[in-house]
Enzyme design. Structure first.
Site, PDB file in Angstrom:
ATOM      1  CD  GLU A 247     -38.988  -0.214   0.907  1.00  0.00           C
ATOM      2  OE1 GLU A 247     -39.403   0.353   1.924  1.00  0.00           O
ATOM      3  OE2 GLU A 247     -39.473  -0.013  -0.218  1.00  0.00           O
ATOM      4  CB  CYS A 281     -36.642   0.752   8.994  1.00  0.00           C
ATOM      5  SG  CYS A 281     -37.944  -0.409   8.535  1.00  0.00           S
TER       6      CYS A 281
HETATM    7  P1  NAD Z   1     -26.166  -0.504   5.217  1.00  0.00           P
HETATM    8  O1  NAD Z   1     -26.611   0.388   4.125  1.00  0.00           O
HETATM    9  O2  NAD Z   1     -24.894  -0.195   5.898  1.00  0.00           O
HETATM   10  O3  NAD Z   1     -26.021  -2.005   4.709  1.00  0.00           O
HETATM   11  C1  NAD Z   1     -27.107  -2.685   4.119  1.00  0.00           C
HETATM   12  C2  NAD Z   1     -26.562  -3.757   3.198  1.00  0.00           C
HETATM   13  O4  NAD Z   1     -25.872  -3.146   2.116  1.00  0.00           O
HETATM   14  C3  NAD Z   1     -25.568  -4.692   3.848  1.00  0.00           C
HETATM   15  O5  NAD Z   1     -25.779  -5.988   3.363  1.00  0.00           O
HETATM   16  C4  NAD Z   1     -24.223  -4.146   3.370  1.00  0.00           C
HETATM   17  O6  NAD Z   1     -23.195  -5.108   3.373  1.00  0.00           O
HETATM   18  C5  NAD Z   1     -24.571  -3.715   1.976  1.00  0.00           C
HETATM   19  N1  NAD Z   1     -23.703  -2.676   1.407  1.00  0.00           N
HETATM   20  C6  NAD Z   1     -22.926  -1.772   2.038  1.00  0.00           C
HETATM   21  N2  NAD Z   1     -22.310  -0.972   1.133  1.00  0.00           N
HETATM   22  C7  NAD Z   1     -22.722  -1.378  -0.092  1.00  0.00           C
HETATM   23  C8  NAD Z   1     -22.458  -0.929  -1.422  1.00  0.00           C
HETATM   24  N3  NAD Z   1     -21.645   0.105  -1.672  1.00  0.00           N
HETATM   25  N4  NAD Z   1     -23.071  -1.566  -2.434  1.00  0.00           N
HETATM   26  C9  NAD Z   1     -23.916  -2.591  -2.206  1.00  0.00           C
HETATM   27  N5  NAD Z   1     -24.187  -3.066  -0.969  1.00  0.00           N
HETATM   28  C10 NAD Z   1     -23.613  -2.461   0.076  1.00  0.00           C
HETATM   29  O7  NAD Z   1     -27.371  -0.564   6.250  1.00  0.00           O
HETATM   30  P2  NAD Z   1     -27.433  -1.327   7.636  1.00  0.00           P
HETATM   31  O8  NAD Z   1     -26.659  -0.534   8.638  1.00  0.00           O
HETATM   32  O9  NAD Z   1     -27.133  -2.765   7.436  1.00  0.00           O
HETATM   33  O10 NAD Z   1     -28.986  -1.251   7.941  1.00  0.00           O
HETATM   34  C11 NAD Z   1     -29.584  -0.311   8.776  1.00  0.00           C
HETATM   35  C12 NAD Z   1     -30.397   0.656   7.958  1.00  0.00           C
HETATM   36  O11 NAD Z   1     -31.397  -0.054   7.225  1.00  0.00           O
HETATM   37  C13 NAD Z   1     -31.157   1.631   8.821  1.00  0.00           C
HETATM   38  O12 NAD Z   1     -31.056   2.916   8.284  1.00  0.00           O
HETATM   39  C14 NAD Z   1     -32.595   1.146   8.731  1.00  0.00           C
HETATM   40  O13 NAD Z   1     -33.563   2.138   8.950  1.00  0.00           O
HETATM   41  C15 NAD Z   1     -32.630   0.629   7.344  1.00  0.00           C
HETATM   42  N6  NAD Z   1     -33.758  -0.297   7.156  1.00  0.00           N
HETATM   43  C16 NAD Z   1     -34.783   0.074   6.339  1.00  0.00           C
HETATM   44  C17 NAD Z   1     -35.891  -0.761   6.205  1.00  0.00           C
HETATM   45  C18 NAD Z   1     -37.050  -0.375   5.328  1.00  0.00           C
HETATM   46  O14 NAD Z   1     -37.840  -1.254   5.004  1.00  0.00           O
HETATM   47  N7  NAD Z   1     -37.183   0.873   4.941  1.00  0.00           N
HETATM   48  C19 NAD Z   1     -35.925  -1.967   6.886  1.00  0.00           C
HETATM   49  C20 NAD Z   1     -34.856  -2.299   7.709  1.00  0.00           C
HETATM   50  C21 NAD Z   1     -33.767  -1.464   7.824  1.00  0.00           C
END
Ligand code: NAD
Length: 513
Positions: A247, A281
């Protein structure tokens, strides 16, 4: 001053991260980063616990999980305090974005669990029906890794966790390092409700811990976060041949038709652009308004945005930006838009005197050369572009590498539905926005860069199972007709069956479909 900053390691040499409130810059806690060995230990523990949990009847699982609603309602102030402290969102937003949906998801999925997850008889079709019966069994997958972002740190952890455990799995949650204890509340509440030890666990840390979880031998990854990380996770899951849902981000378009209720459309535009400081999001990121009603629409938006109050406390509309890393992105998009001719009508700058705030902003005269209309901004910004007509609005709405959700604003519902069907996006809301994920009956998931797979929906729970068909004989015969030896008689029988089933008018009557 960073919101998440490395602290000196523990005496055993373990990494520590300090967490600050983005609204006040005060420290709100720290985490000791879980190492690869911790991840392996948690997975082993989860695997043992899951075997027992899978044997608990679904109705009993649901009864235990439902108890978390009582704990959540009782502890809602404490939960809200953690969420507000870690994210800087307002207290009201912590209720409408986190605690209310949290209660609703638990309630909804517990209500569905027995029907969706119990063994189920299904009729086979056609020539098979006289001979065989089909039973569907929904087998738990095992251990599910759930990795979540910082913008909805509690509800986005609670929703998949509840579904996965109702389906008989164990869950390891890796919440965002930006709001770790908000996510952890989901696990604590479920544990307090009686979910057995090991069935739900939290691992803390940043991407390193997340990657260790993805590669640690779990049976599924449910990921919510950025496109960049999503691609890494997809690659790692593909390598291990494990299922995943992604997502990801969005750049949702709002189409304001000529016949829209402009009061509602303007109110909806402002709320759905600003909610959660714009960190939603499926929030509104791009608005296309038909020229003939644009003056009035923009005037209303300007008045509303001018009156918004930001800051801390109960009497504000908008909280802080949640993470220092997001602020430069918002600033860059606004500067780029300004340089390319956009008009900043209200706001347009950060206020970092006390915390990480970005002033509620209204920008008009934007176009698709600007980052503000192409990349996820995730800030409290209403961006309005005028279009000649609805056709142009649809074309521009589809001109994006994202496709998470979107909205159409019109008094003519049928027209709204027709426009919705032409939008290249995961879901569409008519005369509202930012709510598709909040309707758990609706499958949720993006197209294009916004994700892979869908969560929620009537099959949402089953996404956490392997759907195992069990095919049973209707009659006990010594052998099947097609088994050996193959003789002229068996040839004639099969040939006759083909002629009877597919070569007569019977098939038109739907007897065998
Ligand atoms: P991110 O991808 O930076 O981090 C998300 C999670 O992934 C965190 O827990 C992080 O520690 C972890 N992570 C980072 N690198 C990783 C790796 N290599 N392997 C595994 N895990 C890893 O995202 P963010 O900045 O925390 O979140 C914001 C983004 O999330 C925005 O783009 C937003 O649109 C999206 N989002 C999407 C939805 C949806 O339902 N589509 C909902 C909420 C947020």
């Amino acid at each position: 001053m960073a919101i998440v900053e490395p602290l000196s390691p523990t005496s055993e040499g373990r990494r520590r991260l300090g967490i600050r409130s983005p609204a006040t810059r005060e420290s709100v806690g720290e985490i000791v980063v879980n190492s690869q060995a911790d991840v392996a230990g948690a997975i082993a523990k989860a695997r043992d616990a899951q075997k027992e949990w899978a044997r608990v009847p679904v109705a009993e699982r649901a009864q235990i999980v439902r108890g978390a609603i009582d704990v959540l309602v009782e502890k809602r102030d404490e939960v809200a305090k953690t969420i507000v402290g870690e994210t800087g969102k307002t207290h009201l937003e912590s209720l409408i974005m986190e605690i209310l949906p949290g209660c609703d998801y638990i309630n909804f999925w517990c209500g569905r669990a027995v029907k969706e997850l119990s063994d189920e008889k299904r009729k086979l079709h056609g020539y098979l029906r006289p001979y065989k019966k089909l039973m569907m069994h929904y087998r738990p997958l095992g251990v599910v890794g759930i990795i979540t972002p910082w913008n909805g740190p509690f509800s986005l952890a609670m929703n998949p966790t509840v579904q996965a455990i109702l389906a008989g799995n164990a869950v390891i949650l890796k919440p965002s390092e930006v709001a770790p204890y908000s996510g952890d509340w989901a696990i604590r509440l479920l544990t307090e409700a009686g979910v057995p030890e090991g069935v739900v666990q939290t691992l803390h840390g940043d991407g390193e811990t997340g990657a260790a979880l993805v590669n640690g031998g779990v049976q599924k990854i449910s990921f919510t976060g950025s496109v960049r990380t999503g691609k890494k996770i997809a690659a790692a899951c593909a390598e291990q041949l494990i299922p995943y849902t992604l997502e990801l981000g969005g750049k949702d378009a709002m189409i304001v038709c000529e016949d829209a209720d402009l009061e509602r459309a303007a109110g909806g535009a402002v709320f759905n652009s600003m909610l959660n400081s714009g960190h939603v999001c499926m929030g509104v990121e791009r608005i296309y308004v038909v020229e003939s009603v644009a003056d009035e629409f923009e005037e209303r938006v300007k008045d509303m945005v001018s009156e918004l109050r930001y800051g801390t406390g109960e009497e504000v509309d908008i909280g802080s930006v949640f993470w220092d890393r997001q602020l430069p992105i918002i600033e860059r998009h606004i500067e780029d838009a300004k340089a390319k001719g956009a008009e900043i009508v209200v706001g347009g700058e950060a206020d970092t005197t006390d915390g990480l705030f970005y002033k509620p902003t209204f920008v008009r005269n934007v176009d698709h050369t600007m980052e503000l209309m192409r990349e996820e901004t995730f800030g409290p910004i209403v961006s309005v572009m005028r279009v000649a007509d609805e056709e142009e609005a649809i074309r521009l709405a589809n001109d994006s590498h994202y496709g998470l959700s979107g909205s159409v604003w019109t008094k003519n519902t049928q027209k709204g539905i027709e426009i919705a069907k032409r939008m290249d996006t995961g879901s569409v809301v008519i005369n509202d926005a930012s709510m598709a994920y909040g309707a758990p009956e609706a499958p949720f998931g993006g197209v294009k860069d916004s994700g892979v797979g869908q969560v929620n929906g009537l099959g949402g729970l089953r996404g956490y199972t392997h759907q195992q068909p069990i095919i049973i004989d209707r009659w006990s015969a010594k052998k099947e007709r097609v088994w050996y030896p193959h003789t002229a008689k068996s040839l004639e029988e099969i040939d006759g069956m083909i002629r009877f089933v597919y070569g007569t008018a019977l098939k038109k009557l739907g007897f065998f479909s």
